[in-house]
Design a protein around this motif. Structure first.
Motif, PDB file in Angstrom:
ATOM      1  N   VAL A 185     -78.684-109.467   9.977  1.00  9.01           N
ATOM      2  CA  VAL A 185     -77.459-109.449   9.083  1.00  9.01           C
ATOM      3  C   VAL A 185     -76.086-109.704   9.965  1.00  9.01           C
ATOM      4  O   VAL A 185     -75.370-110.678   9.425  1.00  9.01           O
ATOM      5  CB  VAL A 185     -77.604-108.256   8.696  1.00  9.01           C
ATOM      6  CG1 VAL A 185     -76.088-108.450   7.644  1.00  9.01           C
ATOM      7  CG2 VAL A 185     -79.007-108.312   7.299  1.00  9.01           C
ATOM      8  N   LEU A 186     -75.809-109.159  10.331  1.00  9.11           N
ATOM      9  CA  LEU A 186     -74.603-108.824  11.947  1.00  9.11           C
ATOM     10  C   LEU A 186     -74.715-110.712  11.943  1.00  9.11           C
ATOM     11  O   LEU A 186     -73.502-111.296  12.078  1.00  9.11           O
ATOM     12  CB  LEU A 186     -74.783-108.208  12.577  1.00  9.11           C
ATOM     13  CG  LEU A 186     -73.561-108.301  13.478  1.00  9.11           C
ATOM     14  CD1 LEU A 186     -72.351-107.457  12.832  1.00  9.11           C
ATOM     15  CD2 LEU A 186     -73.592-107.464  14.665  1.00  9.11           C
ATOM     16  N   GLU A 187     -75.613-110.798  12.884  1.00  3.49           N
ATOM     17  CA  GLU A 187     -75.662-112.671  13.340  1.00  3.49           C
ATOM     18  C   GLU A 187     -75.107-113.557  12.066  1.00  3.49           C
ATOM     19  O   GLU A 187     -74.444-114.177  12.701  1.00  3.49           O
ATOM     20  CB  GLU A 187     -76.282-112.703  13.924  1.00  3.49           C
ATOM     21  CG  GLU A 187     -76.663-112.025  15.174  1.00  3.49           C
ATOM     22  CD  GLU A 187     -77.925-112.721  16.242  1.00  3.49           C
ATOM     23  OE1 GLU A 187     -79.143-113.312  15.319  1.00  3.49           O
ATOM     24  OE2 GLU A 187     -78.356-112.141  17.066  1.00  3.49           O
TER      25      GLU A 187
ATOM     26  N   VAL B 207     -68.343-106.444   3.661  1.00 11.99           N
ATOM     27  CA  VAL B 207     -68.172-106.489   2.606  1.00 11.99           C
ATOM     28  C   VAL B 207     -68.549-107.756   1.220  1.00 11.99           C
ATOM     29  O   VAL B 207     -69.114-107.863   0.738  1.00 11.99           O
ATOM     30  CB  VAL B 207     -66.645-105.710   1.625  1.00 11.99           C
ATOM     31  CG1 VAL B 207     -66.698-105.759   0.359  1.00 11.99           C
ATOM     32  CG2 VAL B 207     -66.250-104.171   1.786  1.00 11.99           C
ATOM     33  N   ALA B 208     -67.414-108.555   1.477  1.00 18.46           N
ATOM     34  CA  ALA B 208     -67.856-110.406   1.794  1.00 18.46           C
ATOM     35  C   ALA B 208     -70.101-110.567   1.414  1.00 18.46           C
ATOM     36  O   ALA B 208     -69.725-110.945   0.401  1.00 18.46           O
ATOM     37  CB  ALA B 208     -67.176-111.004   1.889  1.00 18.46           C
ATOM     38  N   THR B 209     -70.403-110.095   2.398  1.00 16.86           N
ATOM     39  CA  THR B 209     -71.453-110.222   2.728  1.00 16.86           C
ATOM     40  C   THR B 209     -72.919-109.422   1.583  1.00 16.86           C
ATOM     41  O   THR B 209     -73.481-109.876   0.863  1.00 16.86           O
ATOM     42  CB  THR B 209     -72.282-110.307   3.645  1.00 16.86           C
ATOM     43  OG1 THR B 209     -71.258-111.061   5.497  1.00 16.86           O
ATOM     44  CG2 THR B 209     -73.477-109.930   4.746  1.00 16.86           C
ATOM     45  N   SER B 210     -72.523-108.315   1.844  1.00 19.70           N
ATOM     46  CA  SER B 210     -73.174-107.244   0.669  1.00 19.70           C
ATOM     47  C   SER B 210     -72.513-107.817  -0.739  1.00 19.70           C
ATOM     48  O   SER B 210     -73.582-108.670  -1.489  1.00 19.70           O
ATOM     49  CB  SER B 210     -72.390-106.453   0.987  1.00 19.70           C
ATOM     50  OG  SER B 210     -72.138-105.060  -0.365  1.00 19.70           O
ATOM     51  N   GLU B 211     -71.317-108.219  -0.734  1.00 14.15           N
ATOM     52  CA  GLU B 211     -71.371-108.963  -2.327  1.00 14.15           C
ATOM     53  C   GLU B 211     -71.715-110.137  -2.971  1.00 14.15           C
ATOM     54  O   GLU B 211     -72.095-109.991  -4.128  1.00 14.15           O
ATOM     55  CB  GLU B 211     -69.494-109.226  -2.687  1.00 14.15           C
ATOM     56  CG  GLU B 211     -69.135-107.362  -2.907  1.00 14.15           C
ATOM     57  CD  GLU B 211     -67.413-108.072  -2.713  1.00 14.15           C
ATOM     58  OE1 GLU B 211     -66.683-109.163  -2.123  1.00 14.15           O
ATOM     59  OE2 GLU B 211     -66.749-106.663  -2.803  1.00 14.15           O
ATOM     60  N   HIS B 212     -71.877-111.087  -2.070  1.00 18.59           N
ATOM     61  CA  HIS B 212     -72.904-112.620  -1.551  1.00 18.59           C
ATOM     62  C   HIS B 212     -73.913-112.409  -1.695  1.00 18.59           C
ATOM     63  O   HIS B 212     -74.423-113.458  -0.689  1.00 18.59           O
ATOM     64  CB  HIS B 212     -71.727-113.530  -1.832  1.00 18.59           C
ATOM     65  CG  HIS B 212     -70.215-112.908  -2.356  1.00 18.59           C
ATOM     66  ND1 HIS B 212     -69.835-113.085  -3.691  1.00 18.59           N
ATOM     67  CD2 HIS B 212     -68.956-112.414  -2.051  1.00 18.59           C
ATOM     68  CE1 HIS B 212     -68.928-113.466  -3.890  1.00 18.59           C
ATOM     69  NE2 HIS B 212     -68.296-112.721  -2.892  1.00 18.59           N
TER      70      HIS B 212
ATOM     71  N   TYR C 269     -78.786-118.689   4.799  1.00 22.97           N
ATOM     72  CA  TYR C 269     -78.846-118.350   6.390  1.00 22.97           C
ATOM     73  C   TYR C 269     -80.111-117.332   6.411  1.00 22.97           C
ATOM     74  O   TYR C 269     -80.714-117.391   7.355  1.00 22.97           O
ATOM     75  CB  TYR C 269     -77.552-117.797   6.738  1.00 22.97           C
ATOM     76  CG  TYR C 269     -76.492-118.478   6.278  1.00 22.97           C
ATOM     77  CD1 TYR C 269     -75.704-119.165   7.617  1.00 22.97           C
ATOM     78  CD2 TYR C 269     -75.396-117.929   5.290  1.00 22.97           C
ATOM     79  CE1 TYR C 269     -74.719-120.141   7.289  1.00 22.97           C
ATOM     80  CE2 TYR C 269     -74.552-118.662   5.531  1.00 22.97           C
ATOM     81  CZ  TYR C 269     -73.899-119.620   6.208  1.00 22.97           C
ATOM     82  OH  TYR C 269     -72.846-120.152   6.128  1.00 22.97           O
ATOM     83  N   GLY C 270     -80.583-117.122   5.108  1.00 23.17           N
ATOM     84  CA  GLY C 270     -81.813-116.116   5.440  1.00 23.17           C
ATOM     85  C   GLY C 270     -81.276-114.888   4.807  1.00 23.17           C
ATOM     86  O   GLY C 270     -81.007-115.225   4.101  1.00 23.17           O
ATOM     87  N   ASN C 271     -82.536-113.982   4.988  1.00 21.57           N
ATOM     88  CA  ASN C 271     -82.854-112.514   4.611  1.00 21.57           C
ATOM     89  C   ASN C 271     -81.111-111.809   4.699  1.00 21.57           C
ATOM     90  O   ASN C 271     -80.783-112.217   5.537  1.00 21.57           O
ATOM     91  CB  ASN C 271     -84.221-111.823   3.954  1.00 21.57           C
ATOM     92  CG  ASN C 271     -83.474-110.791   2.780  1.00 21.57           C
ATOM     93  OD1 ASN C 271     -83.510-110.713   1.951  1.00 21.57           O
ATOM     94  ND2 ASN C 271     -84.308-109.679   3.703  1.00 21.57           N
ATOM     95  N   VAL C 272     -80.610-111.757   3.429  1.00 23.54           N
ATOM     96  CA  VAL C 272     -79.432-110.395   3.508  1.00 23.54           C
ATOM     97  C   VAL C 272     -79.970-109.528   2.820  1.00 23.54           C
ATOM     98  O   VAL C 272     -79.796-109.485   1.611  1.00 23.54           O
ATOM     99  CB  VAL C 272     -78.510-110.986   2.927  1.00 23.54           C
ATOM    100  CG1 VAL C 272     -77.001-109.809   3.377  1.00 23.54           C
ATOM    101  CG2 VAL C 272     -77.759-111.735   3.793  1.00 23.54           C
ATOM    102  N   SER C 273     -80.148-108.293   3.469  1.00 22.94           N
ATOM    103  CA  SER C 273     -80.494-106.686   2.887  1.00 22.94           C
ATOM    104  C   SER C 273     -79.284-105.639   2.464  1.00 22.94           C
ATOM    105  O   SER C 273     -78.526-105.432   3.619  1.00 22.94           O
ATOM    106  CB  SER C 273     -81.302-106.551   3.829  1.00 22.94           C
ATOM    107  OG  SER C 273     -81.699-104.800   2.823  1.00 22.94           O
TER     108      SER C 273
END
Length: 530
Positions: free
Chosen positions: A139-141, A165-170, A178-182
């Motif tokens: 997820v960091l990558e 924060v933006a990664t979580s919101e979207h 990009y692949g699964n973002v948990s």
């Protein structure tokens, strides 16, 4: 060997022992129990490399090495012993001298601040610093890739926190591209970032970032500067300390051209408390360390690991360390005995010396020495009296440090932090723009958005429009509830108004590139038409 071709280490086996300058980039190990003389050995090496025109970088974890910046003195309580040792080993014209010194400190308290940006550190080392799991590392990558694709700079911890924060919101949009973002992984990363901030790591990330060339300075006499990292406070966060030095080695490796085997190194790098680099390091990271150590030699960089126990260094790395200075070890525990046996087996055999026994008998300021000769082969190990340093033994005063820092050739270019526009500011502006768009939709309806640019290929543009749509949904729903409260549920025009609102809302959604947004705005339009 003459002193012009090598560094005088001391006297052993009836002969002077030297470290060959042309082989000094083949790395080395300085090991021994606490109080056996490692620090004095390192101090002597630093000033000798400096006198040979070789810049040095050394981490000072106890504050004792700062004395290299000042000449020794006859008032030193052990002055007579130093003179006696110099005469015993044949050190001619022993005199007190200082070495040109630059002090560095990640926290900017005892030296110039050293900073790098989040982007330069990269997700791999940051993941190591935060002890992330494989899923969290992935997820960091993705967050780094997202920022890179959108042209957003990640400079400091605030930028990375905003990016998460933006990664979580979207997460949904990012997962599709990009692949699964948990969200759970994002939350774990955010907690780790908070821990880093509490540990003072925020001081390390930002601008102006370190220019590696500032380590390669010489004074007007041709002596290389000794760059001392004041790491006594940094050692309270051992993982940050180890990650920082690994990053620094990687930066040197990537920035410098190939030079093969020069007559003398371009820089010598001393890594104290070296075991911290390898503690709990995953196999992939250990492989990376081994690769850097193996290949950085060809860039003219010598890396010297300093540790209490030689078995703290993995075999793959230890096999790259050609120059060895082993101070005394004590056989108090089974692990100590294994370390003694392992250390004795790494030296080239000297038939006149029982190495395993000698390691336990060495006095303070005495060591077993084996260095690479002209042909690249290690010399037979010798029990050696180490030469005394020319500079002061022990730390310098606060006033002396301030005077040295004031006269530093670096000046004040690193002393003031610079905060230019980066991810945090961009994301804040985008959120503000999305809110303004949502307000226009809520207040003016279809005509306010028909003239806006059509759909962009940028993921962030889609994300931003989605945010605007979501904000419009919230505003529309609230307004719809207020408006519908003014009409009777029995009003025969209510369902028609709702249908009309849905139709017009879908047209607006198509106009701004968010199909289906009609369900967000029909609360607004339906209420107005009731």
């Amino acid at each position: 060997m003459s002193e012009s071709a090598g560094i005088f280490l001391g006297k052993g086996g009836g002969e002077k022992q030297f470290l060959n300058l042309s082989r000094a980039n083949r790395h080395g190990l300085i090991a021994g129990a606490t109080g056996t003389g490692k620090t004095v050995t390192v101090q002597g090496l630093c000033e000798s490399f400096s006198n040979a025109g070789v810049p040095v970088f050394v981490a000072d974890v106890k504050g004792d090495l700062s004395g290299v910046a000042m000449p020794g003195s006859e008032s030193f309580k052990h002055h007579d012993k130093l003179i006696e040792r110099a005469q015993e080993i044949g050190l001619e014209e022993y005199r007190y001298l200082d070495s040109p010194t630059i002090f560095w400190d990640l926290y900017g308290e005892k030296g110039h601040p050293i900073r790098t940006t989040i982007s330069e550190m990269g997700p791999l080392l940051l993941g190591r610093l935060m002890d992330l799991s494989d899923a969290q590392q992935g997820v960091l990558e993705i967050a780094f890739r997202f920022a890179d694709d959108e042209g957003m700079l990640l400079l400091d911890l605030e930028d990375l926190q905003a990016m998460m924060v933006a990664t979580s919101e979207h997460a949904k949009e990012l997962s599709a591209q990009y692949g699964n973002v948990s969200r759970q992984s994002v939350g774990a990363i955010q907690r780790k970032l908070l821990q880093l901030d509490n540990q003072g790591a925020a001081e390390f990330f930002g601008e102006p970032a370190l220019d590696i060339d500032d380590f390669f300075r010489s004074d007007d006499q041709g002596r290389g500067f000794v760059n001392i990292l004041m790491a006594d406070k940094l050692m309270e966060q051992p993982k940050l300390y180890a990650t920082f030095l690994l990053w620094l080695m990687s930066e040197l490796f990537e920035a410098l051209p190939e030079v093969g085997d020069p007559d003398k190194p371009k820089l010598v790098f001393f890594f104290d408390e070296a075991h911290l680099l390898f503690d709990d390091a995953p196999d992939a990271l250990q492989d990376k360390i081994e690769q850097v150590v193996r290949l950085i030699r060809s860039k003219g960089i010598g890396v010297y690991f300093i540790t209490q126990n030689p078995i703290d260094i993995p075999e793959k790395v230890g096999g790259q360390l050609g120059n060895r200075i082993q101070h005394a070890l004590r056989a108090f525990t089974p692990r100590d005995k294994r370390a003694i046996k392992a250390a004795s087996e790494t030296f080239r055999i000297n038939p006149d010396l029982d190495v395993e026994t000698a390691i336990t008998e060495l006095k303070v300021g005495e060591a077993l020495v084996s260095t690479l000769m002209d042909d690249g082969a290690p010399s037979p190990v010798e029990r050696t009296l180490i030469r005394p340093p020319y500079s002061r033994m022990g730390p310098i005063s606060t006033g002396e440090r301030a005077a040295i820092r004031a006269a530093s050739p670096i000046g004040d270019i690193y002393d003031e932090r610079v905060d230019r526009e980066s991810a945090a500011e961009i994301l804040e502006q985008k959120a503000q723009d999305a809110a303004e768009t949502a307000q226009e939709v809520a207040e003016q309806g279809e005509e306010a958005v028909r003239e806006r640019p059509r759909k962009s290929k940028s993921l962030w543009a889609r994300v931003g429009r989605a945010a605007a749509g979501a904000a419009a949904a919230s505003a529309g729903a609230a307004l719809g509830r207020r408006m519908s409260g003014r009409t009777s549920r029995a009003n025969p025009t209510a369902s028609a108004a709702s249908a009309a609102g849905s139709t017009i809302g879908n047209e607006i959604g198509n106009a701004i590139g968010i199909p289906g947004v009609g369900r967000f705005v029909r609360g607004v339009l339906g209420g107005l038409l009731r």
